[in-house]
Scaffold this motif. Sequence first.
Motif, short mmCIF file in Angstrom:
data_model
loop_
_atom_site.label_atom_id
_atom_site.label_comp_id
_atom_site.label_asym_id
_atom_site.label_seq_id
_atom_site.Cartn_x
_atom_site.Cartn_y
_atom_site.Cartn_z
N SER A 182 4.66 6.01 5.06
CA SER A 182 4.86 5.69 6.44
C SER A 182 6.53 5.48 6.81
O SER A 182 7.04 6.10 7.46
N PRO A 192 -7.02 4.44 0.94
CA PRO A 192 -6.42 3.32 1.74
C PRO A 192 -6.11 1.81 1.03
O PRO A 192 -5.30 1.37 1.63
N GLU A 193 -6.88 1.69 -0.30
CA GLU A 193 -6.37 0.47 -1.02
C GLU A 193 -5.32 0.82 -2.25
O GLU A 193 -5.22 -0.20 -2.95
N LEU A 247 -0.16 11.73 5.94
CA LEU A 247 -0.21 10.27 5.87
C LEU A 247 -1.91 9.74 6.30
O LEU A 247 -2.08 9.02 5.59
N SER A 248 -2.14 10.70 7.27
CA SER A 248 -3.62 10.20 7.88
C SER A 248 -4.71 10.56 6.83
O SER A 248 -5.49 9.84 6.50
N TRP A 249 -4.47 11.43 5.85
CA TRP A 249 -5.10 11.83 4.78
C TRP A 249 -5.30 10.67 3.72
O TRP A 249 -6.01 10.40 2.85
N ILE A 250 -3.91 10.44 3.53
CA ILE A 250 -3.71 9.41 2.53
C ILE A 250 -4.54 7.85 2.73
O ILE A 250 -5.19 7.33 2.05
N LYS A 251 -4.29 7.70 4.15
CA LYS A 251 -5.14 6.59 4.72
C LYS A 251 -6.51 6.63 4.46
O LYS A 251 -7.33 5.76 4.10
N ARG A 252 -7.02 7.87 4.58
CA ARG A 252 -8.55 8.31 4.61
C ARG A 252 -8.97 8.40 2.96
O ARG A 252 -9.95 7.67 2.68
N HIS A 274 0.24 4.17 1.26
CA HIS A 274 0.48 4.66 2.70
C HIS A 274 1.43 4.05 3.68
O HIS A 274 1.97 4.71 4.33
N TYR A 275 1.78 2.49 3.49
CA TYR A 275 2.70 1.96 3.94
C TYR A 275 3.73 2.38 3.53
O TYR A 275 4.87 2.60 4.70
N TYR A 286 0.74 -1.31 -0.10
CA TYR A 286 0.23 -0.13 -0.03
C TYR A 286 0.79 1.46 -0.09
O TYR A 286 1.84 1.43 0.44
#
Length: 117
Positions: free
Chosen positions: A16, A47-48, A39-44, A12-13, A10
């Motif tokens: 990070s 996420p996939e 990073l939190s916005w990318i996950k939101r 986001h991984y 991913y």
Amino acid sequence: MLNNINKTDYFHYYYSLWITVYKEGAIRKVTMDKYLLTLSWIKRLAPELRLCDVTRITYQNLLNDYASVHERQTTMDFHHQLKGAILDAVDEGLIERDPTRKAIIKGKNPKPKKLSI
């Protein structure tokens, strides 16, 4: 740490880990907080999203989604924080071409500034 990254991981991984390797201990806390917020916005927003799927279109869509709720300057900052990590991923062969090239930065109009008297 980044040596174990795979094209199918991913995004986001990867981002990070990239923050940990390149930014931790090298930037001020306030700046680190901005990277972690990105990073939190990318996950939101994505996420996939996998590294191998980061193309100009997927990247522009990510920027557009972010810009729909942020001002243009904030979107520009978001773009610059992502671009460093993405260019490193291109250099490592994890992403084929630079998806940030010719990215269009959008955003909401700035709110009127309050005048202090």
